[in-house]
Motif scaffolding. Structure first.
Motif, mmCIF file in Angstrom:
data_model
loop_
_atom_site.group_PDB
_atom_site.id
_atom_site.type_symbol
_atom_site.label_atom_id
_atom_site.label_comp_id
_atom_site.label_asym_id
_atom_site.label_seq_id
_atom_site.Cartn_x
_atom_site.Cartn_y
_atom_site.Cartn_z
ATOM 1 N N UNK A 57 0.823 -1.216 0.000
ATOM 2 C CA UNK A 57 0.000 0.000 0.000
ATOM 3 C C UNK A 57 0.848 1.253 0.000
ATOM 4 N N UNK A 58 2.022 1.210 0.686
ATOM 5 C CA UNK A 58 2.913 2.375 0.694
ATOM 6 C C UNK A 58 3.421 2.672 -0.703
ATOM 7 N N UNK A 59 3.808 1.606 -1.444
ATOM 8 C CA UNK A 59 4.302 1.808 -2.796
ATOM 9 C C UNK A 59 3.212 2.352 -3.702
ATOM 10 N N UNK A 60 1.981 1.795 -3.572
ATOM 11 C CA UNK A 60 0.880 2.276 -4.384
ATOM 12 C C UNK A 60 0.531 3.719 -4.064
ATOM 13 N N UNK A 61 0.659 4.092 -2.785
ATOM 14 C CA UNK A 61 0.335 5.449 -2.396
ATOM 15 C C UNK A 61 1.330 6.437 -2.995
ATOM 16 N N UNK A 62 2.619 6.055 -3.021
ATOM 17 C CA UNK A 62 3.630 6.928 -3.627
ATOM 18 C C UNK A 62 3.401 7.076 -5.120
ATOM 19 N N UNK A 63 3.055 5.959 -5.765
ATOM 20 C CA UNK A 63 2.822 6.023 -7.196
ATOM 21 C C UNK A 63 1.582 6.846 -7.524
ATOM 22 N N UNK A 64 0.524 6.689 -6.710
ATOM 23 C CA UNK A 64 -0.701 7.424 -7.000
ATOM 24 C C UNK A 64 -0.530 8.910 -6.766
ATOM 25 N N UNK A 65 0.277 9.302 -5.763
ATOM 26 C CA UNK A 65 0.482 10.722 -5.515
ATOM 27 C C UNK A 65 1.243 11.371 -6.653
ATOM 28 N N UNK A 66 2.221 10.626 -7.222
ATOM 29 C CA UNK A 66 2.950 11.159 -8.367
ATOM 30 C C UNK A 66 2.080 11.144 -9.622
ATOM 31 N N UNK A 67 1.242 10.109 -9.747
ATOM 32 C CA UNK A 67 0.364 10.052 -10.911
ATOM 33 C C UNK A 67 -0.648 11.184 -10.889
ATOM 34 N N UNK A 68 -1.044 11.610 -9.693
ATOM 35 C CA UNK A 68 -1.984 12.718 -9.593
ATOM 36 C C UNK A 68 -1.387 13.995 -10.154
ATOM 37 N N UNK A 69 -0.033 14.108 -10.112
ATOM 38 C CA UNK A 69 0.627 15.291 -10.668
ATOM 39 C C UNK A 69 0.966 15.077 -12.141
ATOM 40 N N UNK A 87 18.413 12.952 -1.456
ATOM 41 C CA UNK A 87 18.559 14.192 -0.703
ATOM 42 C C UNK A 87 17.251 14.963 -0.633
ATOM 43 N N UNK A 88 17.127 15.750 0.409
ATOM 44 C CA UNK A 88 15.955 16.599 0.563
ATOM 45 C C UNK A 88 16.115 17.866 -0.264
ATOM 46 N N UNK A 93 10.692 19.555 -15.494
ATOM 47 C CA UNK A 93 9.885 18.492 -16.086
ATOM 48 C C UNK A 93 9.687 18.715 -17.572
ATOM 49 N N UNK A 94 10.141 17.730 -18.364
ATOM 50 C CA UNK A 94 10.034 17.842 -19.812
ATOM 51 C C UNK A 94 9.385 16.644 -20.449
ATOM 52 N N UNK A 95 8.492 15.983 -19.731
ATOM 53 C CA UNK A 95 7.784 14.845 -20.296
ATOM 54 C C UNK A 95 8.565 13.558 -20.183
ATOM 55 N N UNK A 96 8.221 12.613 -21.039
ATOM 56 C CA UNK A 96 8.813 11.286 -20.967
ATOM 57 C C UNK A 96 10.304 11.284 -21.268
ATOM 58 N N UNK A 97 10.752 12.165 -22.166
ATOM 59 C CA UNK A 97 12.183 12.207 -22.481
ATOM 60 C C UNK A 97 13.003 12.589 -21.255
ATOM 61 N N UNK A 124 11.402 16.486 -6.533
ATOM 62 C CA UNK A 124 10.609 17.538 -5.891
ATOM 63 C C UNK A 124 9.530 18.001 -6.860
ATOM 64 N N UNK A 125 8.299 17.552 -6.617
ATOM 65 C CA UNK A 125 7.218 17.914 -7.527
ATOM 66 C C UNK A 125 7.514 17.407 -8.923
ATOM 67 N N UNK A 126 7.513 18.296 -9.886
ATOM 68 C CA UNK A 126 7.780 17.921 -11.269
ATOM 69 C C UNK A 126 9.242 18.109 -11.655
ATOM 70 N N UNK A 127 10.083 18.437 -10.707
ATOM 71 C CA UNK A 127 11.500 18.707 -10.986
ATOM 72 C C UNK A 127 12.356 17.571 -10.454
ATOM 73 N N UNK A 128 13.382 17.235 -11.209
ATOM 74 C CA UNK A 128 14.334 16.203 -10.817
ATOM 75 C C UNK A 128 15.710 16.837 -10.634
ATOM 76 N N UNK A 129 16.475 16.306 -9.691
ATOM 77 C CA UNK A 129 17.819 16.823 -9.413
ATOM 78 C C UNK A 129 18.800 15.660 -9.359
ATOM 79 N N UNK A 130 19.963 15.872 -9.977
ATOM 80 C CA UNK A 130 21.063 14.916 -9.922
ATOM 81 C C UNK A 130 22.283 15.623 -9.348
ATOM 82 N N UNK A 131 22.930 15.005 -8.376
ATOM 83 C CA UNK A 131 24.062 15.627 -7.689
ATOM 84 C C UNK A 131 25.334 14.854 -8.031
ATOM 85 N N UNK A 132 26.296 15.559 -8.631
ATOM 86 C CA UNK A 132 27.559 14.945 -9.068
ATOM 87 C C UNK A 132 28.732 15.523 -8.280
#
Length: 451
Positions: free
Chosen positions: A103-115, A141-142, A185-189, A218-226
């Motif tokens: 249920x935890x995994x489904x809840x995380x997926x559904x919250x992201x799917x809602x966005x 990271x936060x 956020x730029x779609x599937x690509x 974070x929301x619709x934004x992704x971050x990568x730390x190098x």
């Protein structure tokens, strides 16, 4: 648990199968003493002339004051009930634990799917990366931490720009410096490239491949730390304000050698082999001592998945191999072609594609090929910053390697391993090669004297 139930059932059957007023017990019977009647008569078995096992003394217990059968039956049933209760509680607890994780995994997926964010495949990778983070290789990271480290993603901290966003310099509280790539956020690509970086760089560890130390969603934004590469990209060094002034001939050969080593690891030592698909000077990063590391694996594919017909032709103009553009054929030799273009950039200090007119442009390969094979013309097209600073035999050898790498026919190009072995003798020992330099060329100011 099943043996216990079986013995309880056998006990019940024995209870009802026994005589009305007497039961036979062994002398070693575990029956408690208070239940044995005092009227006990020892009985011995009659002697037999035939050899027989030792006689076993038995006792006939005449129990005139035996406990009621109903009472014993109640005890047995109560015991069975207690056992069943414990079994039921254990099964319920196991089922609850399993349903909770699901249920935890489904809840995380559904919250992201809602966005509207397709994070299903990526979340499974997150779970594996969280395990890796406990080993110190990568961590989730936060957002607040990244925001504070980049001064709220200030423009003054921008290190460069990519296809989906900017790269920022980050300084954390413990003094650690890092580079944070922000993917708007730029779609599937965008999502595919983000997942690709996590998947590949989460597994790849090599001195000539940039290290991914963390990520954030974070929301619709992704971050990568190098890890931070102090001298930026090769593109900035060659075509930026300094125009390659910090790059001597030997350092350029070191950069080429480091890049070849990184590619060889991807092609020969990864299982399955990895095709970078977007090797270019802006994706070759340089640390404080100009050691080169390959970065940006968003378009990388593994061998066997490169020609599935679903992936569109991707790459950067000027670096893409002709067979990939024309036929969609992608192999490790496509990376070798891109490496040849980078080698030409190092030799000539020119961009891979240059505008000849508003409607016409020319590639470095087309322009340089006729002159690379002519020894009388070759010195004239070398970058003025390094002209006349190298052994001419070494210049001819590097030019020959570059020509082979950019051959139109993939089968004529060498393997990256062969390129690597051709470059090692041209790089000084102190820079990672085997060349013994009698009068080394001057090094840039950034290069430590102790190296």
């Amino acid at each position: 648990m099943k043996p216990l139930l079986l013995w309880c059932s056998i006990g019940v059957l024995c209870l009802f199968a026994s005589p009305n007023h007497g039961r036979m017990y062994s002398l070693l019977s575990p029956l408690p003493a208070p239940l044995i009647s005092p009227q006990i008569q020892p009985v011995s078995l009659p002697y037999s002339s035939v050899a027989s096992p030792p006689t076993v003394m038995l006792m006939m217990v005449e129990d005139h004051h035996h406990m009621p059968k109903e009472f014993l039956l109640a005890i047995i049933l109560a015991s069975l009930g207690v056992v069943m209760i414990f079994v039921s509680l254990f099964c319920a607890y196991a089922f609850w634990q399993r349903s909770r994780s699901t249920s935890d995994l489904k809840m995380n997926q559904s919250s992201d799917a809602a966005r509207g964010i397709p994070l299903g495949p990526t979340l499974s990778k997150f779970n594996s990366l969280k395990i890796a983070s406990r080993k110190g290789s990568m961590c989730m990271m936060e957002y607040a931490l990244l925001e504070a480290a980049t001064n709220n993603f200030s423009e003054s901290n921008i290190l460069g720009e990519g296809g989906f966003g900017c790269v920022y310099k980050a300084r954390f509280e413990d003094g650690l410096l890092a580079a944070v790539k922000k993917l708007d956020y730029g779609g599937q690509d965008c999502e595919r490239e983000f997942g690709n970086e996590l998947d590949l760089l989460g597994r790849i560890r090599h001195p000539n491949i940039v290290s991914l130390t963390g990520f954030c969603v974070h929301g619709e934004t992704r971050f990568l730390v190098y890890e931070l590469m102090e001298n930026g990209s090769l593109e900035t060094q060659l075509h930026g304000p300094s125009h390659g002034s910090a790059l001597t001939w030997h350092i350029r050969m070191k950069i080429a050698l480091d890049t070849a080593r990184g590619l060889e690891y991807l092609h020969e030592h990864c299982n399955p082999p990895v095709i970078h698909r977007d090797l270019k000077s802006s994706n070759i990063l340089l640390d404080a001592v100009f050691s080169a590391k390959i970065a940006d694996f968003g378009l990388a594919v593994t061998s066997g998945n490169q020609n599935n017909g679903n992936a569109k032709v991707s790459g950067t103009l000027g670096y893409v191999a002709p067979e990939y553009i024309l036929d969609g054929k992608l192999t490790e030799k496509s990376d070798v072609y891109a490496f040849g273009v980078v080698l030409l950039e190092l030799l000539m200090g020119r961009k891979p594609v240059e505008n000849m007119s508003p409607s016409q442009c020319q590639s470095i390969v087309t322009w340089a090929m006729p002159q690379l094979t002519d020894r009388s013309k070759l010195p004239n097209i070398v970058d003025p910053v390094i002209r006349d600073t190298m052994d001419m035999k070494h210049l001819y050898q590097v030019a020959a390697v570059a020509v082979l790498c950019v051959q139109p026919e993939p089968s004529y190009r060498p393997l990256i391993t062969d390129v690597l072995h051709s470059l090692i003798p041209l790089v000084p020992i102190e820079l990672g090669g085997t060349l013994k330099v009698v009068n080394p060329s001057p090094r840039p100011k950034q290069w430590p004297a102790a190296c």
